[in-house]
Design an enzyme around this catalytic site. Sequence first.
Site, PDB file in Angstrom:
ATOM      1  N   GLY A  90       0.845  -1.187   0.000  1.00 32.38           N
ATOM      2  CA  GLY A  90       0.000   0.000   0.000  1.00 32.38           C
ATOM      3  C   GLY A  90       0.878   1.233   0.000  1.00 32.38           C
ATOM      4  O   GLY A  90       2.107   1.127   0.063  1.00 32.38           O
ATOM      5  N   GLY A 126       7.801   6.633   6.371  1.00 34.84           N
ATOM      6  CA  GLY A 126       6.889   7.423   5.541  1.00 34.84           C
ATOM      7  C   GLY A 126       7.564   8.535   4.762  1.00 34.84           C
ATOM      8  O   GLY A 126       6.905   9.323   4.086  1.00 34.84           O
ATOM      9  N   ARG A 176       4.074  13.493  -7.914  1.00 35.60           N
ATOM     10  CA  ARG A 176       3.996  12.646  -9.098  1.00 35.60           C
ATOM     11  C   ARG A 176       2.639  12.809  -9.768  1.00 35.60           C
ATOM     12  O   ARG A 176       1.614  12.891  -9.095  1.00 35.60           O
ATOM     13  CB  ARG A 176       4.217  11.201  -8.675  1.00 35.60           C
ATOM     14  CG  ARG A 176       4.112  10.194  -9.796  1.00 35.60           C
ATOM     15  CD  ARG A 176       4.732   8.882  -9.407  1.00 35.60           C
ATOM     16  NE  ARG A 176       3.945   8.192  -8.400  1.00 35.60           N
ATOM     17  CZ  ARG A 176       4.396   7.161  -7.699  1.00 35.60           C
ATOM     18  NH1 ARG A 176       5.629   6.721  -7.856  1.00 35.60           N
ATOM     19  NH2 ARG A 176       3.631   6.568  -6.812  1.00 35.60           N
ATOM     20  N   ASP A 252       3.693  -4.719  -7.670  1.00 34.10           N
ATOM     21  CA  ASP A 252       3.136  -3.504  -7.063  1.00 34.10           C
ATOM     22  C   ASP A 252       3.751  -2.257  -7.694  1.00 34.10           C
ATOM     23  O   ASP A 252       3.309  -1.141  -7.405  1.00 34.10           O
ATOM     24  CB  ASP A 252       3.369  -3.497  -5.543  1.00 34.10           C
ATOM     25  CG  ASP A 252       4.826  -3.694  -5.179  1.00 34.10           C
ATOM     26  OD1 ASP A 252       5.396  -4.716  -5.578  1.00 34.10           O
ATOM     27  OD2 ASP A 252       5.402  -2.816  -4.524  1.00 34.10           O
ATOM     28  N   ASP A 262       7.151   4.024 -10.276  1.00 33.08           N
ATOM     29  CA  ASP A 262       7.858   3.717  -9.024  1.00 33.08           C
ATOM     30  C   ASP A 262       9.357   3.514  -9.245  1.00 33.08           C
ATOM     31  O   ASP A 262       9.851   2.399  -9.339  1.00 33.08           O
ATOM     32  CB  ASP A 262       7.258   2.481  -8.331  1.00 33.08           C
ATOM     33  CG  ASP A 262       6.316   2.918  -7.211  1.00 33.08           C
ATOM     34  OD1 ASP A 262       5.893   4.095  -7.212  1.00 33.08           O
ATOM     35  OD2 ASP A 262       6.009   2.096  -6.334  1.00 33.08           O
TER      36      ASP A 262
HETATM   37  P1  AMP Z   1       9.011   0.369  -3.170  1.00 35.74           P
HETATM   38  O1  AMP Z   1      10.140  -0.618  -3.122  1.00 35.74           O
HETATM   39  O2  AMP Z   1       9.459   1.801  -3.089  1.00 35.74           O
HETATM   40  O3  AMP Z   1       8.095   0.128  -4.305  1.00 35.74           O
HETATM   41  O4  AMP Z   1       8.184   0.159  -1.835  1.00 35.74           O
HETATM   42  C1  AMP Z   1       7.581  -1.061  -1.449  1.00 35.74           C
HETATM   43  C2  AMP Z   1       6.601  -0.804  -0.324  1.00 35.74           C
HETATM   44  O5  AMP Z   1       7.281  -0.263   0.805  1.00 35.74           O
HETATM   45  C3  AMP Z   1       5.499   0.179  -0.677  1.00 35.74           C
HETATM   46  O6  AMP Z   1       4.334  -0.248  -0.064  1.00 35.74           O
HETATM   47  C4  AMP Z   1       6.011   1.482  -0.090  1.00 35.74           C
HETATM   48  O7  AMP Z   1       4.992   2.389   0.198  1.00 35.74           O
HETATM   49  C5  AMP Z   1       6.735   1.004   1.159  1.00 35.74           C
HETATM   50  N1  AMP Z   1       7.811   1.913   1.564  1.00 35.74           N
HETATM   51  C6  AMP Z   1       8.984   2.114   0.932  1.00 35.74           C
HETATM   52  N2  AMP Z   1       9.721   3.022   1.602  1.00 35.74           N
HETATM   53  C7  AMP Z   1       9.012   3.408   2.688  1.00 35.74           C
HETATM   54  C8  AMP Z   1       9.214   4.319   3.766  1.00 35.74           C
HETATM   55  N3  AMP Z   1      10.333   5.034   3.871  1.00 35.74           N
HETATM   56  N4  AMP Z   1       8.236   4.451   4.676  1.00 35.74           N
HETATM   57  C9  AMP Z   1       7.116   3.737   4.596  1.00 35.74           C
HETATM   58  N5  AMP Z   1       6.857   2.871   3.617  1.00 35.74           N
HETATM   59  C10 AMP Z   1       7.785   2.695   2.666  1.00 35.74           C
HETATM   60 MG    MG Z   2       6.535   0.682  -5.062  1.00 36.58          MG
END
Ligand code: AMP
Ligand code: MG
Length: 487
Positions: A90, A126, A176, A252, A262
């Site tokens: 998410g 976050g 974005r 995702d 992403d």
């Molecule tokens: P990503 O690899 O950036 O596509 O992220 C995979 C998942 O981890 C997604 O659900 C992101 O929202 C979550 N995510 C990545 N980095 C963070 C962060 N610094 N804080 C919270 N959620 C994160």
């Molecule tokens: Mg992602």
Amino acid sequence: MKALDELTFDNRFARLGDAFSTHVLPEPLDEPRLVVASKAAMALLDLDPAVAETSVFAELFGGHKLWAEAEPRAMVYSGHQFGGYTPQLGDGRGLLLGEVYNQAGEHWDLHLKGAGMTPYSRMGDGRAVLRSSIREFLASEALHALGIPSSRALCVIGSSTPVWREKQERGAMVLRLAQSHIRFGHFEYFYYTKKPEQQAELAEHVLNLHYPECREQPEPYLAMFREIVERNAEMIAKWQAYGFCHGVMNTDNMSILGITFDFGPFAFLDDFDAHFICNHSDHEGRYSFSNQVPIGQWNLSALAQALTPFISVDALKEALGLYLPFYQAHYLDLMRRRLGLTTAEDDDQKLVEGLLKLMQNSGVDYTLFFRRLGDESAELAVKRLRDDFVDLAGFDAWAERYKARVARDGNDSQEQRRERMHAVNPLYILRNYLAQNAIAAAEAGDYSEVRRLHEVLSKPFEEQAGMEQYAQRPPDWGKHLEISCSS
Ligand code: AMP
Ligand code: MG
């Protein structure tokens, strides 16, 4: 031209309700400031480019202010990460602020990345750091300028908020834009959590808003899936043709619109290397450059599985079978154009493969080779490029085949050849070391290099006066940079 308070919202995804997303307010950054804005992206919202310099712009996109009509929501989805299913992902650090429609009648999602914790943050904070926000901004706008479908980026807002990664860094947000933020993982989430009603609602939503022409077909959902297959095949064909390595092709991170989405530890190839792995956590090379092609199909099968409640397995299989032919047709078409060819011959695929093998063996710069090939006649160009190759006999044999092929293609003037080839062969690409230089300056408070690089990359096919330094092979230090995955 609109002022910031004149945007018109129509929050269609938010209206799907709490089963699909959760209301969360952005957490403001300290001392928000504009790092860089894209005039071209602002034009998509009909925004006057001058508003980027106002303090209210940094406040809005730094999480301090919100339009009354915005409805910030964190979306829920799941997905296959490195081949394994993760039941709940998410928006862990991004919020869909709302959907804006422009004068041309297009809807654009405003998504604020780095906006603080949400119910989906898991172990994360976050936040997004300045470094990764700049990389996403530059990549989205550069890919778009190359003609590769991508989400867009309106701006990066920097701040003084401390954020911990391997070391202390500063928080940033990137705004974005995309016509939808729905991922393959959205469908997987409702399929695996066994929520058929919501899944049907999601499918209707996507069909109505993003694939309305499929409504006319006897099987609208199947027509929509076919279209998603074709768009993904085309996007990946363009990645391969231009040397873009995404790095984290988890489901995702795959958009149902077939746009690049992403951005993480992505890279453009400098030297051609089919086996290049840009993501240092990808020990098996699952998402290596050449694996992007089969992984595209793997991801589409994961989506197909989630669509089995709506479409028969046989029909899904048949549609998946279209992926490779679509991919090959798009790839070969673009590679022919990169070689300056205007006609098609059966052996063209072999001509391309032969060249790539030679480039791989000699570590030839992928971007500059094609650009130089168009600078002169085929005869003169191959003579000059020969020095870049180690296997001279191999290159000479290829060059003979290429010259003969160009001769059969037709005899236009060198002027026409150059114009045609330069229009598809960029001079400037987002090399990792260029991004790195711009990031280092920005981290020290100087945003001019990020802005200049963005400008140069927004016209990648046009030679720009005084910008020679952006069209060079990387220096030794910049060749195999380790890009941190913690973004
Ligand atoms: P990503 O690899 O950036 O596509 O992220 C995979 C998942 O981890 C997604 O659900 C992101 O929202 C979550 N995510 C990545 N980095 C963070 C962060 N610094 N804080 C919270 N959620 C994160
Ligand atoms: Mg992602």
